[in-house]
Structures are given as structure tokens and as C-alpha cells.
Design a protein around this motif. Sequence first.
Motif, PDB file in Angstrom:
ATOM      1  N   PHE A  87     -33.821 -10.939   7.076  1.00  0.00           N
ATOM      2  CA  PHE A  87     -33.470 -11.630   5.152  1.00  0.00           C
ATOM      3  C   PHE A  87     -31.645 -10.792   5.793  1.00  0.00           C
ATOM      4  CE2 PHE A  87     -37.332 -10.924   4.542  1.00  0.00           C
ATOM      5  CZ  PHE A  87     -37.907 -11.814   3.856  1.00  0.00           C
ATOM      6  N   LEU A 108     -50.723  -7.475  10.343  1.00  0.00           N
ATOM      7  CA  LEU A 108     -50.961  -8.546   9.333  1.00  0.00           C
ATOM      8  C   LEU A 108     -51.741  -9.515  10.028  1.00  0.00           C
ATOM      9  CD1 LEU A 108     -48.144  -8.810   7.371  1.00  0.00           C
ATOM     10  CD2 LEU A 108     -49.886  -7.490   7.224  1.00  0.00           C
ATOM     11  N   ARG A 109     -51.803  -9.819  11.132  1.00  0.00           N
ATOM     12  CA  ARG A 109     -52.914 -10.961  11.575  1.00  0.00           C
ATOM     13  C   ARG A 109     -54.278 -10.134  12.625  1.00  0.00           C
ATOM     14  NH1 ARG A 109     -48.139 -14.135  14.198  1.00  0.00           N
ATOM     15  NH2 ARG A 109     -47.251 -14.741  12.371  1.00  0.00           N
TER      16      ARG A 109
ATOM     17  N   LEU B 178     -42.048 -11.445   3.167  1.00  0.00           N
ATOM     18  CA  LEU B 178     -42.757 -11.451   4.378  1.00  0.00           C
ATOM     19  C   LEU B 178     -43.880 -10.865   4.547  1.00  0.00           C
ATOM     20  CD1 LEU B 178     -40.583 -11.055   7.486  1.00  0.00           C
ATOM     21  CD2 LEU B 178     -41.265  -8.276   7.185  1.00  0.00           C
ATOM     22  N   PHE B 179     -44.547 -10.611   3.874  1.00  0.00           N
ATOM     23  CA  PHE B 179     -45.920  -9.881   4.012  1.00  0.00           C
ATOM     24  C   PHE B 179     -46.691 -11.356   3.160  1.00  0.00           C
ATOM     25  CE2 PHE B 179     -47.328  -6.186   4.342  1.00  0.00           C
ATOM     26  CZ  PHE B 179     -46.311  -4.842   4.562  1.00  0.00           C
ATOM     27  N   THR B 180     -46.327 -12.381   2.813  1.00  0.00           N
ATOM     28  CA  THR B 180     -46.632 -13.762   2.409  1.00  0.00           C
ATOM     29  C   THR B 180     -46.782 -14.981   3.396  1.00  0.00           C
ATOM     30  OG1 THR B 180     -45.699 -12.999   0.346  1.00  0.00           O
ATOM     31  CG2 THR B 180     -46.752 -15.533   0.484  1.00  0.00           C
ATOM     32  N   ILE B 181     -44.909 -14.508   3.785  1.00  0.00           N
ATOM     33  CA  ILE B 181     -44.936 -15.205   4.880  1.00  0.00           C
ATOM     34  C   ILE B 181     -45.786 -15.232   6.562  1.00  0.00           C
ATOM     35  CG2 ILE B 181     -43.592 -15.946   6.966  1.00  0.00           C
ATOM     36  CD1 ILE B 181     -41.065 -15.270   4.857  1.00  0.00           C
ATOM     37  N   TYR B 182     -46.302 -13.978   6.572  1.00  0.00           N
ATOM     38  CA  TYR B 182     -46.952 -13.224   8.150  1.00  0.00           C
ATOM     39  C   TYR B 182     -48.566 -13.768   7.061  1.00  0.00           C
ATOM     40  CZ  TYR B 182     -43.357 -12.354  10.428  1.00  0.00           C
ATOM     41  OH  TYR B 182     -42.248 -12.504  11.462  1.00  0.00           O
ATOM     42  N   ALA B 184     -50.366 -12.325   4.401  1.00  0.00           N
ATOM     43  CA  ALA B 184     -51.508 -10.789   4.413  1.00  0.00           C
ATOM     44  C   ALA B 184     -52.658 -11.092   3.770  1.00  0.00           C
ATOM     45  CB  ALA B 184     -49.794  -9.390   3.628  1.00  0.00           C
ATOM     46  N   GLN B 188     -54.023  -5.551   3.103  1.00  0.00           N
ATOM     47  CA  GLN B 188     -53.325  -5.660   3.748  1.00  0.00           C
ATOM     48  C   GLN B 188     -51.985  -5.131   3.293  1.00  0.00           C
ATOM     49  OE1 GLN B 188     -53.636  -8.816   6.078  1.00  0.00           O
ATOM     50  NE2 GLN B 188     -53.681  -7.645   8.420  1.00  0.00           N
TER      51      GLN B 188
END
Lengths: 261, 286
Positions: A87, A108-109, B178-182, B184, B188
Amino acid sequence: MAKERKPLGQRDPVLHMSHVEKTFRGNVVALKDMNLDVNEGDFISLLGPSGCGKSTALRLISSLMQPTSGSIRWAGGQTKDDLGVVFQEPTLMPWARVADNVWLPFRLRGKPYAEVRDDVLEALKLVGLEKFQRAFPRELSGGMKMRVSIARALVTKPRLILMDEPFAALDEITRHKLNNDLLELRQRVNCTVIFVTHSVFESVFLSDRIVVMAARPGRVIRELQVDAPYPRDEAFRTSAEYAAYCRQASEALHEAMGEAA
Amino acid sequence: MTLAQDGAPVVHPELDAEEAARARTERVMKIARWTLPSLVMVLTILAWHLYVTIGEIPHYILPGPTLVAQKMVEDWSILWPAMIKTGRLTVLALTLAVIGGVGLAVAFTQSKWAEMSFFPYAVILQVTPVVAVAPLIQIYVENAFVAALLCAWIVAFFPILSNTTIGLKSADHNLSDLFTIYGATKWQRLRYLSAPSALPFFLGGLKIAGGLALIGAVVAEFVIGRAGTGLGLASTLLEASYRFNFGRLYAALILISVMGVVIFALMSAISYLALYRWHESALKRE
């Protein structure tokens, strides 16, 4: 992970946008009929004035928004490892150390740190910050924070990296340095980048393709190719070739502004 | 604060006049920060003592500092257990306030419907003075200790609820994207993004709630009396006033103040320890 980059025109497709439109509240057209083919190894700049739908395009590609009409298709289908994002702000978690920030996409994975430590350290090494893995973001300068942000986008080796005016808030000197470093980085890991900017010079220096956009309604008006070979360095910045491309891009941008006015 | 590339601090061999003056001012300020308040305290106690002795004020109107000190020592066997009782009520109320406040805040931020339905009532609970509600609680809640606990809890939980709710919503928007894109999960997002973002706000609420829990405990003891907690500090104070034992009353009052100060210091220390590495509020400016 560095694959040989093929010449423009012979690259494998990554993403295909066809007739993509986004309308807000039923009447504000943010993006009109955008067509774009992103191929492996491309460095594409979206260049345009504010309100031209650059950021909307990125939000559509990253699925943060759905298009009103048209389609965005990933070659071979969409997977979780498709995207890395940078960003305008570094957007780091201030409570987490540098290495933990870079670990985030893996975390997150559900991947524990021990399993991906080498990837995290490699990404930090790529941006020259391997010594700062234990530091907190506040201990770093603006440019260094941006590098951490880039490392975080790189760490999963995504098929496509989206950068939304990442260096706009930095001073000119740091910006030049980071532009150079970004190209060097791209020489080492053959990443595919869509880079949003409103700087003609930045777009010419970095990209092999420039998509010039106009505002109200946001749309693509021209696509330019910058055929100058990589690696590009300071010498390129002062070359006649660079000046000529800048003029071309400037004129296209001027046209975009003229149409909007 | 930026780390020098080679890590070596820059050494100034000589300070110029301006810097020397600044360093001197800093040293003086450092000493004054402790000595001035101490001086004020000593002078106040002295004035108090002189006023009582010269004016021959009877001890049941205003006891002198020596009498208060004497009572503090003499009645320690009464005051210490009383302090423990009040302290236990306060700590228990604060703990429950943290659990209730944080729990409700999480529920509110996870479900907009829950927030819309219940937040107004949390506000009503807060703005109704606890002194007015306490007698009712005493009537309806049979167990006096539970009634006292409820009083203190009502006062203490709101700042934690409202601060934590704001904090959980204050996560950086780009980080949230970013959390949405990854991809989460909700958990989390709460664990790695909302909770750390909320921490400074929660700790701010905790500082206020600590003081309020003590106030709530004192009010509860006043209203519900020794039936609730046994003889706490506030009950001791009240009882001492009935017996014109003003030396003990003042001793109890001082101990309540000390408890308040200790709670505040403790909360500030917790806050500092949790934030000093990364949060602006805990950083020293250079």
C-alpha cells in the motif's frame, strides 16, 4: 525461484480483465470498460490523475470489490497464493517485530514460523533488512518500513504483486533508491507487478508497459510499451531514450487530463 | 528513533552553552519532581499540626497528625484486615469488570445486531448513579457480598467496555484489507489484528476502571454496610465517625487514598509493560 523472463509478447498469461466496470451507488462510474492482460514477468504501471480508477482497479483485482459487470479471470484459476500487496503506507503491525510482520501471510495460512523461517529471512535479505528482523517498525525509517512491506508482499512468491503508489509518501532521494532497488529485486526474482503511480518518471523508469488512464469516468485511454532493456540504472535515467519515453507518457497523460477537463 | 547503520552512537565531545543550559535544567527538574511535592506534604502536615495545637481544636472536630499516626499504629490490627476486605472486593470487581467489559466488547464488534440492541442499556447502566441504585440492589440481591460486588462492578465495567469497543474497531483499514486478501478467518482477525489494536485503548480503560472499582467498593460498603464484606475500610470509617473516633476515621481515609494510589500505579505499570516496545503513548521523545 528466478525464472528467465521472456520478451514482451511471448509471456504466459496470468490475469485477464475483460470489459470490467465498477459503478458506485448506481450512478458514479469509477471504472469503465477496462481490458487488461497481465502476463508473467510484466511490470505494468497504471498511470493517471486522481479519480481515474487506478485504485479501484487494484481493489477489483484483489477481490476486495466485485465488478458491476465484466470479468477478471486468473489463468489456471484463482488460488490463495496469487497476490502480494503493497500500500501507499507501509501498513505494518506496530506491535510485531519485522520478521513477524513478514511472517503474516504465512501465519494467516496456519503455517508456524519455524516452517517458513527460511522464506521470511530470504525475503528480508532481498530487501536488505536481514539484520533488522528483531526490530520493531517504529525503529525503522520510512524507506526501511516500505522495504519490510515489500518483503511481506514477496514472501509467499505470489503470481502477482499489486503496488498502490508505494513510494508516493517518501522523499525524492529515498524514492529513487527504492525504484532502483525494486528493479534489482525484479531481476533476481522474476515477479509480476502492477504498479499504481501518478509520476510519469517513475512509471517510465520501472515499467515495460504503461497503462495511461483518464478520470470521470475512470478508463484506460492508451497503453505504451517501454522497450528499453533491463537492468536499468542511473545511466538510463539520464539517457535520451528515457527522455523520449517520458515525453510520450507525458503527452498521453496530458491527453487524459484534457479529456477529463 | 532510527538505528544508525553501524550501530555506533554519536559522541559529542563538548556541549555548547545552550545544550549545557538545557542539561542543567533537566537535572534541576528531575530533582524538583520529587522534592517539591514532598515539601508541600511536609508543610501541610506541619500547618495542620500547628493549627490543631495552637487553636486547641478538640480531637473529635479535627484530630492532629500525631493522633492520626498514633491511631494508625494502635488500630493496625483493625485497619489491616479491613483494608484486605476492601481490597478483595475491589480486585474481584475489577477482574469481573475486565471479563464482562472485554467479553461484551468482543460480542459487540462481532455482531452489529448485538451492539445495536444492547449498547444503549450499557450506557443507561453507566449514567445512573450507583449510589441511587445500590439500595435497590441490596433489596433484590439476597447475598450481601454479591450485592456489594455488583455495585462495584457496575461502576467499573463501563470504561472497559466502551474503550475496548472503540479499540477493537480502530484497526488500520489497509491492514484489515490485507487480512481479507490473505483470507484470514474471523478468529485470526480478532487475535492478530483487532486485539493488538485494541490493547492501548483497553489499558486506558483499565486505568480508569481500577479507580472506579475502589469507588464502587467504598459506595457498596457505605450503603450495604458490614453485612456485605464484613468490616471493610469504608465501614470502619463510618463506624469510627459514629463513635467520634476521628483519629481512626482519618487513618482509614488515608489508607483508602493509599489503596487508590497503589491501584493507579499498578495499572500504569501494567500499561507501560504491555506497550513500551511499540506504542506512541509509552515512547520517550528525544
